[in-house]
Scaffold this motif. Structure first.
Motif, PDB file in Angstrom:
ATOM      1  N   LEU A   1      30.639  -1.269   2.895  1.00 58.57           N
ATOM      2  CA  LEU A   1      30.193  -2.238   3.904  1.00 58.57           C
ATOM      3  C   LEU A   1      30.330  -3.671   3.394  1.00 58.57           C
ATOM      4  CD1 LEU A   1      27.083  -0.401   5.386  1.00 58.57           C
ATOM      5  CD2 LEU A   1      29.276  -0.836   6.539  1.00 58.57           C
TER       6      LEU A   1
ATOM      7  N   VAL B   1      28.850   3.767   0.220  1.00 59.18           N
ATOM      8  CA  VAL B   1      28.759   3.204   1.564  1.00 59.18           C
ATOM      9  C   VAL B   1      28.360   1.733   1.486  1.00 59.18           C
ATOM     10  CG1 VAL B   1      27.456   3.275   3.739  1.00 59.18           C
ATOM     11  CG2 VAL B   1      28.347   5.387   2.759  1.00 59.18           C
TER      12      VAL B   1
ATOM     13  N   LEU C   1      32.934   5.474   4.535  1.00 57.21           N
ATOM     14  CA  LEU C   1      32.553   5.036   5.882  1.00 57.21           C
ATOM     15  C   LEU C   1      32.894   6.082   6.938  1.00 57.21           C
ATOM     16  CD1 LEU C   1      33.615   1.268   5.750  1.00 57.21           C
ATOM     17  CD2 LEU C   1      31.301   2.238   5.553  1.00 57.21           C
TER      18      LEU C   1
ATOM     19  N   VAL D   1      31.913  -1.580  12.063  1.00 55.79           N
ATOM     20  CA  VAL D   1      32.462  -0.339  11.510  1.00 55.79           C
ATOM     21  C   VAL D   1      32.203   0.834  12.453  1.00 55.79           C
ATOM     22  CG1 VAL D   1      32.177   1.360   9.652  1.00 55.79           C
ATOM     23  CG2 VAL D   1      32.374  -1.063   9.100  1.00 55.79           C
TER      24      VAL D   1
ATOM     25  N   TYR E   1      30.014   7.737   9.132  1.00 54.49           N
ATOM     26  CA  TYR E   1      29.840   7.196  10.485  1.00 54.49           C
ATOM     27  C   TYR E   1      30.809   7.694  11.556  1.00 54.49           C
ATOM     28  CZ  TYR E   1      26.925   3.889   7.949  1.00 54.49           C
ATOM     29  OH  TYR E   1      25.967   3.329   7.154  1.00 54.49           O
TER      30      TYR E   1
END
Length: 192
Positions: free
Chosen positions: A174, A170, A78, A10, A82
Motif C-alpha cells: 500500500l 500488504v 494486494l 486498490v 483484496y
C-alpha cells in the motif's frame, strides 16, 4: 479527487478488473506513451471529474499502472488480500506462500496463507455470494494443517507469525502503491 485513500484506489481497481466489460479499455485513449512528466493519472483524474471518462475507466487505469509498477510480491499481496477475481487470487496465493519464512511445515504455511487470503465468512455455511471463493469450514481448523500434531501454542505462534508477515507485505504494498499514485499526480486524502 477520484479516491479517498490508497486502499480505496486498490480495492476499486481490483474490483473493476473482475468485471467483464469490453469497454474497460477506454482509458488507453488518454495515455501518451512519450509523456516525460509521468503524471498521466492527473489527466485521468480531471477527465473523470469533467465526465469525459467513467470511474470504471479510471479504475482500470489504476489497475494497469499498479500491476506494471509494483514489485511482484507487493502486487500478489494486494491481490490475495483484496481481489474478488478467483483466478488471480488463487495465483497470487500460490506465489506468496514460498515467500513466507517460517519454522512451520510446508502444509501449514500453504494453509495459513490461504486462510488469511480467503477468510472464513460469516453467515449460513459461510456463504454470501456465489462469486466469492468459499472454503469448507473445516479448512480453518489449524489442527489439520500440522500432521505431526505439535502443541497448540506452537501452531498458534506459527499462524500469527505467518499472518504478521503477510500483513507487513500488504502495508509495504500500500505504501508503494501510494508512492506510484502520488508520482502519477493522483492525490489522496490519506496514505492507506
Amino acid at each position: 479527487m477520484i479516491y479517498s485513500s490508497v486502499l480505496a484506489a486498490v480495492v476499486s481497481a481490483l474490483a473493476a478488473e473482475a468485471i467483464d466489460n469490453t469497454s474497460k479499455q477506454a482509458w488507453q485513449k488518454l495515455y501518451e506513451p512519450g509523456s516525460e512528466d509521468g503524471h498521466d493519472m492527473a489527466t485521468l483524474s480531471s477527465s473523470v471529474e469533467r465526465g469525459e471518462i467513467s470511474r470504471m475507466d479510471a479504475d482500470c487505469w489504476v489497475f494497469a499502472r499498479l500491476h506494471s509498477q509494483l514489485k511482484p510480491r507487493h502486487w500478489d499481496a494486494l491481490v490475495a488480500k483484496y481481489s474478488t477475481q478467483e483466478g488471480r487470487k488463487v495465483q497470487s496465493i500460490s506465489r506468496l506462500h514460498p515467500l513466507v519464512a517460517s519454522h512451520a511445515p510446508h502444509l501449514f504455511i500453504v494453509s495459513a496463507v490461504t486462510a488469511w487470503a480467503i477468510p472464513k465468512l460469516k453467515g449460513a455455511d459461510g456463504k454470501r455470494s456465489s462469486d466469492m471463493i468459499v472454503l469448507p469450514a473445516e479448512y480453518y481448523d489449524i489442527n489439520r494443517w500440522d500432521p505431526e500434531a505439535r502443541p497448540e501454542r506452537t501452531r498458534r505462534r506459527w499462524k500469527k507469525g505467518i499472518e504478521d508477515v503477510l500483513e507487513a507485505m500488504v502495508s509495504e504494498a500500500l505504501e508503494a502503491a501510494g508512492a506510484i499514485l502520488d508520482h502519477e499526480g493522483l492525490s489522496m486524502k490519506n496514505a492507506a
